[in-house]
Design a protein around this motif. Structure first.
Motif: not given
Length: 549
Positions: A226-234
């Motif tokens: 449910e949680f990440y340090d970094l979410v990259i959209v694309g």
């Protein structure tokens, strides 16, 4: 089926034996390692292999051999096995000849002797060559089958999704294939409800949604955490680069990509000005390598579409199309751009039925011996023209101004040297017509209008960012490109939105902790290499942001 062959050629028995030992140690489990003591003996072996129907994956030949040099052998071997990879072993003094051979004999790589240790100087090169060969190699097929009519948007979308995710499949058109009709009867499928995807285990999907198809072919559609340090959209070049650098530096990274890794660049048939690849590489190959690299460092990939993003107490929450949310410390917007749609009469009804946006590599073989039209004059259009010229009878590029304004010189030269590509400058599409599928186009120029028969039209014009899903707090320019760093300072709204005492970091948007990279960024250079650079350096600024907490 017998294993594919790796054939090593050298007239020096001691060197040949050393090569064979190194090859068997690394590749003996998956390939047959054969040897030949001369170029002629190697050609005789190739003839025997061809008669038996055996596949050759790689030729590895010494250059200095009596009677026939390595380059001469590799040129002749190309006629027998045009798809096999070719590598040359040379002494240091022969380097210049080897470089010339890259063009004359279409050699894929050259290696200087000695190659010890092979783990550093031999295997990495051959690993890449063999991986590339396996992409195009087609053993007896035992995978997915897609049954659907060519002139169907749903059928095209299924095939394009599988192609871009590099999932092997065989496409059967029931209007042309008896096998397709037989399979429909065997699986008891309605030929009015297509496309259908048939799986090796005997199951099938009829008119599948993208999510259904993704789940069946093994793509992840739900996040593990449910949680990440970094979410990259694309998942284009910028997003993939950020995933590699972020994950390699210990960040728990998630890449959200609705279609396939590679983005718009992933559909490029050939990128020849990317640093480090003198023979060029396809966009799909670049995406495959980057995906594997990021996965090796622990980055997670999710086949989903982001539909919103909100920020709360230094955390960011990305909403997904299935209604779920994932949260993170920092987020990167790297959604790239789509090709702009042409606003001309009749176009929408033929999308997927003769009209395509982008390279649509799933359609290339279908266009064999046909006349193909391409709209656009930038690199992506040029790369597509070169790709389709291998299959089509003729490729006509329709360009409003001139190629020199937006296309790289190497591509202009290649197009000029390709006999079945015609470039019409000062032209544009006025209208498309057909009955159920594209049949003709009306083309306008200063000399007047003409109607041309056409079954396939590929459009590569402009760049339209898909940023409507972003909140108002992420500022964009009038065209929808995301503002960041110094570009934010010129906006009068900036003081009202930006609440931090510091200035935004380079590539940081108007929302602290949300960054942007690649083609979707205002002022970006629309090239794969620059997108990779931005994705890479964005991680540095993310670390600076995270260090404040």
């Amino acid at each position: 089926m017998p294993k594919p062959v790796i054939l090593a050629v050298d007239d020096d028995i001691s060197v040949l034996e050393a090569v064979i030992q190194d090859l068997r140690r690394q590749y003996g489990a998956n390939y047959r390692i054969l040897r030949a003591g001369s170029g002629q003996a190697a050609l005789d072996t190739c003839t025997q292999l061809q008669q038996r129907g055996d596949a050759v994956a790689l030729f590895l030949s010494d250059q200095r051999m009596p009677g026939m040099t390595g380059v001469e052998f590799l040129e002749k071997a190309q006629d027998l096995y045009p798809d096999a990879k070719r590598a040359l072993l040379t002494a240091y003094a022969d380097t210049e000849a080897a470089i010339k051979a890259i063009n004359t004999a279409r050699i894929n790589y050259y290696l200087t002797k000695p190659w010890d240790p092979p783990e550093e100087k031999l295997y990495p090169v051959l690993d890449d060559l063999l991986e590339n060969w396996k992409e195009d190699y087609k053993p007896p097929f035992e995978g997915l089958r897609v049954i659907g009519p060519r002139w169907s948007l749903n059928d095209y979308q299924v095939r394009d999704f599988l192609s871009r995710n590099q999932i092997p499949y065989v496409w059967l058109d029931p209007e042309k294939s008896d096998e397709a009709v037989q399979l429909l009867e065997r699986f008891r499928l309605d030929d009015h409800k297509l496309p259908a995807v048939l799986f090796p285990d005997g199951t099938s999907l009829v008119q599948p949604s993208q999510t259904q198809l993704a789940e069946r072919i093994g793509l992840r559609t739900q996040a593990q955490k449910e949680f990440y340090d970094l979410v990259i959209v694309g998942g284009g070049p910028a997003g993939l680069a950020a995933a590699v650098y972020g994950a390699s530096e210990g960040l728990k990274a998630l890449v959200i990509e609705p279609e396939a890794p590679g983005g718009q660049a992933g559909s490029s048939s050939r990128i020849e000005n990317y640093l480090g690849f003198p023979s060029g590489l396809s966009g799909a190959d670049l995406a495959r390598r980057a995906y594997a690299q990021a996965s090796r460092f622990g980055a997670e990939f999710l086949t989903q579409r982001a539909t919103g993003i909100r920020s709360e107490s230094n955390y960011h929450f990305i909403k997904l199309a299935d209604g779920r949310e994932v949260s993170c410390h920092v987020a990167l917007i790297a959604v790239g751009v789509n090709y702009r749609k042409l606003d001309i009469p009749g176009l929408d009804q033929f999308t997927g039925a003769g009209v395509y946006y982008g390279a649509a590599q799933a359609e290339a073989i279908s266009c064999r011996n046909e006349d193909v039209y391409i709209v656009g004059g930038a690199n992506s259009a040029g790369q597509a023209a070169m790709h389709f010229s291998k299959y089509a009878h003729k490729v006509t590029m329709l360009v409003r101004s001139s190629l020199e304004k937006s296309m790289s010189k190497y591509l202009i030269d290649q197009i000029a040297a390709t006999s079945n590509i015609e470039v019409r400058t000062g032209t544009e599409i006025k209208e498309v017509q057909g009955n159920g599928r594209l049949e003709c186009i009306k083309v306008g120029s200063p000399k007047g209008e003409i109607v041309c028969s056409a079954s396939s039209l590929f459009i590569f014009i402009g760049a339209a960012p898909q940023t409507d899903w972003l909140p108002e707090t992420v500022m964009r320019d009038p065209n929808g490109f995301v503002l960041s760093g110094p570009d934010l300072q010129i906006e009068s709204k900036m003081p009202k939105i930006w609440k931090e005492s510091r200035s935004p970091y380079l590539l940081e948007t108007s929302t602290p902790g949300i960054f942007v990279a690649g083609d979707v960024r205002h002022g970006s250079v629309k090239r794969a290499a620059s997108a990779v650079g931005e994705g890479s350096i964005s991680v540095q600024f993310m670390h600076q942001y995270l260090a404040r907490f």
